[in-house]
Design a protein around this motif. Structure first.
Motif, PDB file in Angstrom:
ATOM      1  N   LEU B 153       0.858  -1.184   0.000  1.00 35.48           N
ATOM      2  CA  LEU B 153       0.000   0.000   0.000  1.00 35.48           C
ATOM      3  C   LEU B 153       0.896   1.236   0.000  1.00 35.48           C
ATOM      4  CD1 LEU B 153      -3.096   0.022   0.206  1.00 35.48           C
ATOM      5  CD2 LEU B 153      -2.853   0.571   2.609  1.00 35.48           C
ATOM      6  N   LYS B 154       0.759   2.082  -1.020  1.00 37.20           N
ATOM      7  CA  LYS B 154       1.630   3.260  -1.051  1.00 37.20           C
ATOM      8  C   LYS B 154       0.765   4.506  -1.138  1.00 37.20           C
ATOM      9  CE  LYS B 154       6.167   1.765  -2.328  1.00 37.20           C
ATOM     10  NZ  LYS B 154       5.940   0.310  -2.447  1.00 37.20           N
ATOM     11  N   ILE B 155      -0.089   4.712  -0.133  1.00 34.66           N
ATOM     12  CA  ILE B 155      -0.939   5.889  -0.125  1.00 34.66           C
ATOM     13  C   ILE B 155      -0.320   6.907   0.812  1.00 34.66           C
ATOM     14  CG2 ILE B 155      -3.245   6.780   0.298  1.00 34.66           C
ATOM     15  CD1 ILE B 155      -4.303   3.977  -0.073  1.00 34.66           C
ATOM     16  N   LYS B 156      -0.085   8.090   0.305  1.00 31.79           N
ATOM     17  CA  LYS B 156       0.438   9.155   1.159  1.00 31.79           C
ATOM     18  C   LYS B 156      -0.693   9.713   2.014  1.00 31.79           C
ATOM     19  CE  LYS B 156       4.803  10.307  -0.403  1.00 31.79           C
ATOM     20  NZ  LYS B 156       5.240   9.059   0.210  1.00 31.79           N
ATOM     21  N   PRO B 157      -0.370  10.122   3.249  1.00 35.91           N
ATOM     22  CA  PRO B 157      -1.411  10.758   4.069  1.00 35.91           C
ATOM     23  C   PRO B 157      -1.794  12.097   3.447  1.00 35.91           C
ATOM     24  CG  PRO B 157       0.735  10.879   5.146  1.00 35.91           C
ATOM     25  CD  PRO B 157       0.902   9.979   3.962  1.00 35.91           C
ATOM     26  N   PRO B 158      -3.036  12.565   3.671  1.00 35.60           N
ATOM     27  CA  PRO B 158      -3.441  13.871   3.149  1.00 35.60           C
ATOM     28  C   PRO B 158      -2.466  14.941   3.639  1.00 35.60           C
ATOM     29  CG  PRO B 158      -5.282  12.744   4.189  1.00 35.60           C
ATOM     30  CD  PRO B 158      -4.074  11.922   4.444  1.00 35.60           C
ATOM     31  N   PRO B 159      -2.172  15.951   2.789  1.00 32.53           N
ATOM     32  CA  PRO B 159      -1.189  16.974   3.173  1.00 32.53           C
ATOM     33  C   PRO B 159      -1.525  17.663   4.494  1.00 32.53           C
ATOM     34  CG  PRO B 159      -2.176  17.427   1.005  1.00 32.53           C
ATOM     35  CD  PRO B 159      -2.676  16.110   1.442  1.00 32.53           C
ATOM     36  N   LEU B 160      -2.830  17.951   4.686  1.00 32.54           N
ATOM     37  CA  LEU B 160      -3.241  18.645   5.911  1.00 32.54           C
ATOM     38  C   LEU B 160      -2.900  17.816   7.145  1.00 32.54           C
ATOM     39  CD1 LEU B 160      -4.735  21.248   6.678  1.00 32.54           C
ATOM     40  CD2 LEU B 160      -6.838  19.907   6.795  1.00 32.54           C
ATOM     41  N   PHE B 161      -3.087  16.489   7.019  1.00 30.93           N
ATOM     42  CA  PHE B 161      -2.819  15.572   8.124  1.00 30.93           C
ATOM     43  C   PHE B 161      -1.325  15.571   8.463  1.00 30.93           C
ATOM     44  CE2 PHE B 161      -3.198  10.903   9.631  1.00 30.93           C
ATOM     45  CZ  PHE B 161      -3.481  11.326  10.923  1.00 30.93           C
ATOM     46  N   SER B 162      -0.491  15.485   7.429  1.00 30.79           N
ATOM     47  CA  SER B 162       0.961  15.507   7.640  1.00 30.79           C
ATOM     48  C   SER B 162       1.378  16.816   8.298  1.00 30.79           C
ATOM     49  CB  SER B 162       1.710  15.354   6.326  1.00 30.79           C
ATOM     50  OG  SER B 162       1.340  14.182   5.688  1.00 30.79           O
ATOM     51  N   ASP B 163       0.820  17.932   7.783  1.00 25.47           N
ATOM     52  CA  ASP B 163       1.172  19.233   8.358  1.00 25.47           C
ATOM     53  C   ASP B 163       0.797  19.301   9.829  1.00 25.47           C
ATOM     54  OD1 ASP B 163       2.051  19.923   5.924  1.00 25.47           O
ATOM     55  OD2 ASP B 163       0.341  21.199   5.385  1.00 25.47           O
ATOM     56  N   PHE B 164      -0.395  18.786  10.107  1.00 23.75           N
ATOM     57  CA  PHE B 164      -0.873  18.818  11.495  1.00 23.75           C
ATOM     58  C   PHE B 164       0.093  18.043  12.407  1.00 23.75           C
ATOM     59  CE2 PHE B 164      -3.087  16.434  14.818  1.00 23.75           C
ATOM     60  CZ  PHE B 164      -3.594  17.479  15.573  1.00 23.75           C
ATOM     61  N   GLY B 235      -2.125   4.141  15.527  1.00 23.27           N
ATOM     62  CA  GLY B 235      -1.776   3.632  14.195  1.00 23.27           C
ATOM     63  C   GLY B 235      -2.023   4.679  13.126  1.00 23.27           C
ATOM     64  N   ALA B 236      -3.194   5.354  13.199  1.00 22.02           N
ATOM     65  CA  ALA B 236      -3.505   6.389  12.212  1.00 22.02           C
ATOM     66  C   ALA B 236      -2.509   7.547  12.320  1.00 22.02           C
ATOM     67  CB  ALA B 236      -4.926   6.893  12.424  1.00 22.02           C
ATOM     68  N   LEU B 237      -2.224   7.974  13.567  1.00 19.95           N
ATOM     69  CA  LEU B 237      -1.339   9.128  13.754  1.00 19.95           C
ATOM     70  C   LEU B 237       0.086   8.815  13.290  1.00 19.95           C
ATOM     71  CD1 LEU B 237      -2.545  10.482  17.220  1.00 19.95           C
ATOM     72  CD2 LEU B 237      -3.149  11.253  14.940  1.00 19.95           C
ATOM     73  N   ILE B 238       0.553   7.587  13.588  1.00 20.80           N
ATOM     74  CA  ILE B 238       1.914   7.225  13.168  1.00 20.80           C
ATOM     75  C   ILE B 238       2.010   7.222  11.647  1.00 20.80           C
ATOM     76  CG2 ILE B 238       3.640   5.374  13.164  1.00 20.80           C
ATOM     77  CD1 ILE B 238       2.634   4.597  15.948  1.00 20.80           C
ATOM     78  N   SER B 239       0.971   6.700  10.985  1.00 18.80           N
ATOM     79  CA  SER B 239       0.981   6.698   9.525  1.00 18.80           C
ATOM     80  C   SER B 239       1.044   8.122   8.985  1.00 18.80           C
ATOM     81  CB  SER B 239      -0.274   6.026   8.973  1.00 18.80           C
ATOM     82  OG  SER B 239      -0.374   4.734   9.457  1.00 18.80           O
ATOM     83  N   GLY B 240       0.285   9.030   9.619  1.00 19.54           N
ATOM     84  CA  GLY B 240       0.298  10.418   9.190  1.00 19.54           C
ATOM     85  C   GLY B 240       1.647  11.068   9.430  1.00 19.54           C
ATOM     86  N   PHE B 241       2.282  10.682  10.505  1.00 20.58           N
ATOM     87  CA  PHE B 241       3.557  11.285  10.888  1.00 20.58           C
ATOM     88  C   PHE B 241       4.680  10.834   9.971  1.00 20.58           C
ATOM     89  CE2 PHE B 241       7.479  11.213  13.430  1.00 20.58           C
ATOM     90  CZ  PHE B 241       7.559  12.554  13.785  1.00 20.58           C
ATOM     91  N   SER B 242       4.648   9.522   9.600  1.00 20.89           N
ATOM     92  CA  SER B 242       5.786   8.986   8.851  1.00 20.89           C
ATOM     93  C   SER B 242       5.479   8.857   7.366  1.00 20.89           C
ATOM     94  CB  SER B 242       6.221   7.653   9.450  1.00 20.89           C
ATOM     95  OG  SER B 242       5.114   6.844   9.731  1.00 20.89           O
ATOM     96  N   GLY B 243       4.494   9.615   6.873  1.00 19.27           N
ATOM     97  CA  GLY B 243       4.252   9.693   5.434  1.00 19.27           C
ATOM     98  C   GLY B 243       3.715   8.423   4.814  1.00 19.27           C
ATOM     99  N   GLY B 244       2.879   7.695   5.536  1.00 19.97           N
ATOM    100  CA  GLY B 244       2.288   6.469   4.998  1.00 19.97           C
ATOM    101  C   GLY B 244       2.420   5.347   6.010  1.00 19.97           C
ATOM    102  N   ASN B 245       1.616   4.290   5.799  1.00 16.38           N
ATOM    103  CA  ASN B 245       1.625   3.216   6.790  1.00 16.38           C
ATOM    104  C   ASN B 245       2.685   2.185   6.436  1.00 16.38           C
ATOM    105  OD1 ASN B 245      -0.009   2.232   4.500  1.00 16.38           O
ATOM    106  ND2 ASN B 245      -0.125   0.412   5.788  1.00 16.38           N
TER     107      ASN B 245
END
Lengths: 315, 323
Positions: B153-164, B235-245
């Motif tokens: 799975l190579k889905i990037k987190p939404p930009p807003l989520f990463s920024d947050f 799990g969701a937050l870590i994926s957002g933090f590290s640019g994908g799961n």
């Protein structure tokens, strides 16, 4: 009268479940692959069970005193790593390392008893100690087992394949040690009613330390046999043993508390768990789901045990 | 004169007994100071900010583990890495890189976590086996599901989520503030609600709690569900933090959470959770690794020392028992 008969029936079920599961699995494997029904076939199928048997006996010692060992997998990995690095070049140092590792186990047992610590947390901490030591010894997978060890594990035993001989040996050893001896009675007493054992005048600290030391010894044996089979090691080589050994003991009729364990059942349990893993490859389960199937097997095994226990309580 | 000093000592002991987080707090400060003075790490403030970010994840997951450990001897959730892997994959799938789907994605992750918790608890109840084994065996199945849906799975987190996730308020990571709010909520729950009081009572003596009319098994159910739901959120937050799961993004939390709970002063046999200790112990564990890294220790030595420290802490926190 009928309740007595029911009780006896459940007891028989309790005792033959491991053997029944093993024969069913064997029959299934032979049915899928008739060529496995030979000296070499059985050797190939059950070879991996040899180290697991001894690791399961180690876990059984700990379960016999109503503790749980979450570090046996990493410990076997460490023993294998020592076998593949120090043993061929500096045998004396390797022996010293094994003695130190067993002593560390004994110390852990003494600490758990004297400070009344939960074995789960102590062994979880220990698992990192073993893994750390193994990584220090073998930063990358590799090493080479000494020749004598690999040729011993590849030896063609007469009449029956080596896994069968080893199973007979391990079961007899465990039976004499835990079921028949005075020491074994004390060990199971410590698991069932420590206060009674203490009132009779035994030192519980020394007893638990001895049990843990024996578990460590079995762990070292398991590691050596494993590295003899694979000829090289890596720090995670046996990490799955932790869970599988617990399952083997429970499948073999052991209980988590109360000092109920069966060495013969444990060895059969280890054979069954190994066979179950090979059976999965015969069934061509997709790799994605193999981990899950292992979990499912564990749950089925434990569920069967729980069902029989419930029957026992009713009968 | 002598009695005077003794009473002072007794007072000090009583003061200390009410603050089980004190030791880990001190240890965290020492580890921070050692890293800063060794001169090889980053600046002291920067180090603290990084420590706060990573500790926030640890705290979030450890709070749940604390609740589970507090419901009685033998209770622990070893399925946390699988929950984190699965929920991370689900969150990325639901969000699918669009800012509008951030909230549904997080909710889906929490829901997946909660379902894992329900699964864990039903295994424990139906099979009547120790929770350690039930959660470990169950986690293999959860992991398989995570592998099946999350591999490649190579889905990037939404930009807003990463920024947050990278946002800072006066140098303090916003994430840490959010997790602090969760911690306060859990602390209030433990202090003020029926469920919270039941968790402590059940952990201290489940028979007495049952006789007093508390619903023992329901309390345990909620502890496992909250724990797994928090792991899902993490799990969701870590994926957002590290640019994908990734499937191994929760790997370290199995031992780390138990270590943090124990070092933080929560009683291992249950019945006495300690929320502030979770923060100080999480900071300590991060700073310890930073200190060992600054001292040039490799992964082997780091694991060895972590294991020894965990054992050392529970030995120090225990007292000689009698039969």
């Amino acid at each position: 009268m009928s309740s007595l008969q029911a009780k006896r029936g459940v007891l028989v079920l309790h005792n033959i479940l491991p053997a029944l599961a093993l024969s069913l699995l064997l029959a299934a494997v032979f049915w899928r692959q008739p060529r496995a029904m030979s000296y070499f076939g059985v050797n190939l199928l059950l070879n991996l069970a040899i180290p697991l048997m001894f690791a399961s006996l180690a876990q059984m010692m700990i379960l016999a005193v109503s503790d749980l060992d979450l570090s046996i997998g990493p410990f076997v990995s460490l023993a294998a790593s020592i076998g593949a690095t120090l043993l061929p070049t500096r045998p004396a140092l390797a022996m010293l390392a094994f003695v130190a590792a067993v002593a560390a186990y004994a110390l852990a047992g003494a600490l758990i008893e004297s400070r009344r610590l939960p074995s789960i947390v102590v062994t979880l901490g220990l698992s990192f100690v073993w893994l750390g030591c193994a990584v220090l010894l073998l930063p990358t997978p590799g090493g080479l087992a000494p020749d004598w060890l690999s040729s011993a594990m590849a030896y063609r035993t007469p009449w029956l394949p080596m896994p069968i001989w080893m199973a007979l040996f391990a079961a007899a050893l465990g039976h004499v040690l835990v079921t028949r001896s005075a020491f074994g009675t004390l060990v199971r007493g410590l698991g069932g009613n420590p206060t009674a054992v203490a009132r009779v005048g035994w030192s519980l600290v020394r007893l638990r330390a001895g049990v843990y030391a024996l578990a460590g010894l079995f762990g070292v044996l398991a590691g050596l046999m494993l590295v003899g089979q694979t000829t090289s090691a890596d720090p995670n080589i046996a990490s799955r043993y932790t869970l599988v050994s617990i399952a083997a003991v429970i499948l073999g009729g052991g209980k988590f508390v109360g000092g109920y364990v069966s060495p013969v059942g444990t060895v059969v349990g280890a054979l069954t768990m190994t066979l179950a893993a090979s059976f999965l490859t015969f069934l061509e389960v997709a790799p994605d789901w193999q981990v899950g199937m292992q979990g499912l097997i564990l749950i089925v095994v434990l569920g069967l045990r729980a069902a029989i226990d419930r029957l026992e309580r009713i009968a | 004169m002598k009695t005077h000093t003794v009473s002072h000592f007794a007072k000090w002991q009583r003061w200390r007994a009410g603050r089980p987080w004190l030791g880990s707090c001190l240890a965290a400060v020492l580890a921070w100071a050692a890293t800063v003075f060794s001169g090889q790490g980053q600046g002291s403030g920067e180090l603290l900010t990084v420590a706060l970010t990573f500790s926030a994840f640890t705290v979030l997951v450890s709070l749940g583990q604390m609740l589970v450990i507090s419901v009685g001897p033998g209770n622990a959730d070893l399925s946390i890495p699988s929950s984190i892997a699965l929920s991370g994959a689900v969150a990325m799938l639901v969000m699918d890189g669009s800012n509008a789907m951030i909230v549904p994605g997080i909710l889906a992750a929490v829901l997946v976590g909660a379902l894992v918790g329900v699964f864990n608890f039903s295994l424990i109840r139906v099979l009547s086996i120790p929770p350690i084994i039930a959660t470990l065996a169950g986690s293999l199945i959860v992991m398989s599901v995570a592998i099946a849906i999350g591999r490649g799975l190579k889905i990037k987190p939404p930009p807003l989520f990463s920024d947050f996730m990278a946002m800072r308020l006066f140098g303090i990571p916003l994430l840490a503030v959010v997790v602090l709010a969760v911690s306060i909520a859990i602390a209030l729950m433990l202090e003020r609600t029926v469920l919270g009081r039941s968790i402590e009572a059940v952990g201290q003596n489940d028979r007495a709690a049952g006789l007093a009319g508390m619903r023992v098994e329901l309390t345990r159910f909620w502890a496992y569900v909250i724990c797994a739901a928090l792991a899902g959120l993490a799990g969701a937050l870590i994926s957002g933090f590290s640019g994908g799961n990734s499937l191994d993004q929760g790997q370290e939390y199995i031992l780390l959470t138990i270590a943090v709970v124990v070092i933080g002063g929560t009683v291992v046999s249950g019945g006495a959770p300690c929320v502030p200790g979770i923060w100080s112990a999480a900071m300590f564990m991060f700073l310890l690794v930073a200190m060992l890294n600054a001292a040039g220790a490799g992964p082997g030595l780091r694991m060895l020392l972590t294991g020894l420290i965990i054992i050392g802490v529970i030995v120090a926190a225990s007292s000689p028992g009698k039969r």
